[in-house]
Scaffold this motif. Structure first.
Motif, PDB file in Angstrom:
ATOM      1  N   VAL A   1       0.843  -1.200   0.000  1.00 15.75           N
ATOM      2  CA  VAL A   1       0.000   0.000   0.000  1.00 15.75           C
ATOM      3  C   VAL A   1       0.878   1.250   0.000  1.00 15.75           C
ATOM      4  O   VAL A   1       0.643   2.189  -0.769  1.00 15.75           O
ATOM      5  CB  VAL A   1      -0.958  -0.006   1.213  1.00 15.75           C
ATOM      6  N   ILE A   2       1.899   1.249   0.823  1.00 14.92           N
ATOM      7  CA  ILE A   2       2.798   2.402   0.897  1.00 14.92           C
ATOM      8  C   ILE A   2       3.536   2.573  -0.428  1.00 14.92           C
ATOM      9  O   ILE A   2       3.652   3.695  -0.939  1.00 14.92           O
ATOM     10  CB  ILE A   2       3.777   2.247   2.074  1.00 14.92           C
ATOM     11  N   SER A   3       3.991   1.475  -1.007  1.00 12.85           N
ATOM     12  CA  SER A   3       4.715   1.579  -2.276  1.00 12.85           C
ATOM     13  C   SER A   3       3.791   2.072  -3.391  1.00 12.85           C
ATOM     14  O   SER A   3       4.205   2.840  -4.243  1.00 12.85           O
ATOM     15  CB  SER A   3       5.362   0.250  -2.650  1.00 12.85           C
ATOM     16  N   ARG A   4       2.538   1.666  -3.370  1.00 13.18           N
ATOM     17  CA  ARG A   4       1.576   2.169  -4.364  1.00 13.18           C
ATOM     18  C   ARG A   4       1.323   3.657  -4.171  1.00 13.18           C
ATOM     19  O   ARG A   4       1.196   4.397  -5.148  1.00 13.18           O
ATOM     20  CB  ARG A   4       0.263   1.402  -4.265  1.00 13.18           C
ATOM     21  N   MET A   5       1.246   4.094  -2.926  1.00 15.72           N
ATOM     22  CA  MET A   5       1.036   5.521  -2.659  1.00 15.72           C
ATOM     23  C   MET A   5       2.229   6.339  -3.145  1.00 15.72           C
ATOM     24  O   MET A   5       2.053   7.409  -3.736  1.00 15.72           O
ATOM     25  CB  MET A   5       0.784   5.748  -1.174  1.00 15.72           C
ATOM     26  N   ILE A   6       3.424   5.833  -2.914  1.00 18.42           N
ATOM     27  CA  ILE A   6       4.626   6.537  -3.373  1.00 18.42           C
ATOM     28  C   ILE A   6       4.653   6.582  -4.897  1.00 18.42           C
ATOM     29  O   ILE A   6       4.939   7.627  -5.498  1.00 18.42           O
ATOM     30  CB  ILE A   6       5.893   5.863  -2.806  1.00 18.42           C
ATOM     31  N   LEU A   7       4.334   5.478  -5.551  1.00 21.39           N
ATOM     32  CA  LEU A   7       4.297   5.437  -7.008  1.00 21.39           C
ATOM     33  C   LEU A   7       3.236   6.389  -7.554  1.00 21.39           C
ATOM     34  O   LEU A   7       3.485   7.122  -8.513  1.00 21.39           O
ATOM     35  CB  LEU A   7       4.021   4.007  -7.486  1.00 21.39           C
ATOM     36  N   ALA A   8       2.066   6.408  -6.942  1.00 20.66           N
ATOM     37  CA  ALA A   8       1.000   7.309  -7.382  1.00 20.66           C
ATOM     38  C   ALA A   8       1.417   8.769  -7.222  1.00 20.66           C
ATOM     39  O   ALA A   8       1.168   9.596  -8.103  1.00 20.66           O
ATOM     40  CB  ALA A   8      -0.281   7.034  -6.593  1.00 20.66           C
ATOM     41  N   ALA A   9       2.072   9.096  -6.122  1.00 18.35           N
ATOM     42  CA  ALA A   9       2.535  10.471  -5.907  1.00 18.35           C
ATOM     43  C   ALA A   9       3.576  10.855  -6.951  1.00 18.35           C
ATOM     44  O   ALA A   9       3.547  11.964  -7.496  1.00 18.35           O
ATOM     45  CB  ALA A   9       3.110  10.617  -4.500  1.00 18.35           C
ATOM     46  N   PHE A  10       4.485   9.929  -7.243  1.00 16.58           N
ATOM     47  CA  PHE A  10       5.510  10.182  -8.257  1.00 16.58           C
ATOM     48  C   PHE A  10       4.874  10.410  -9.629  1.00 16.58           C
ATOM     49  O   PHE A  10       5.230  11.343 -10.345  1.00 16.58           O
ATOM     50  CB  PHE A  10       6.490   9.010  -8.316  1.00 16.58           C
ATOM     51  N   LEU A  11       3.918   9.557 -10.002  1.00 13.52           N
ATOM     52  CA  LEU A  11       3.267   9.698 -11.307  1.00 13.52           C
ATOM     53  C   LEU A  11       2.472  10.989 -11.401  1.00 13.52           C
ATOM     54  O   LEU A  11       2.490  11.651 -12.434  1.00 13.52           O
ATOM     55  CB  LEU A  11       2.366   8.493 -11.580  1.00 13.52           C
TER      56      LEU A  11
END
Length: 57
Positions: free
Chosen positions: A10-20
């Motif tokens: 979940v945290i890695s998805r949030m970081i990826l979403a923020a980056f995108l």
């Protein structure tokens, strides 16, 4: 204090979403600025064309 493994994806998805989102907003900003500068150049060409005297004057 214990961390559960399911929280990591979940945290890695949030970081990826923020980056995108950051990357895409930068692209959109660049496109808007490019379009604005093209519009400005067109307006300047039109103004310059209208400010020149006609050939018969």
């Amino acid at each position: 204090m214990t961390f559960d493994r399911p929280a990591l994806p979940v945290i890695s998805r949030m970081i990826l979403a923020a980056f995108l989102c950051t990357s895409l907003s930068g692209c959109v900003t660049g496109l808007v600025m490019a379009a604005a500068s093209m519009d400005r150049a067109q307006q300047e060409r039109e103004a310059q064309r209208h400010s020149q005297p006609a050939p018969g004057e």
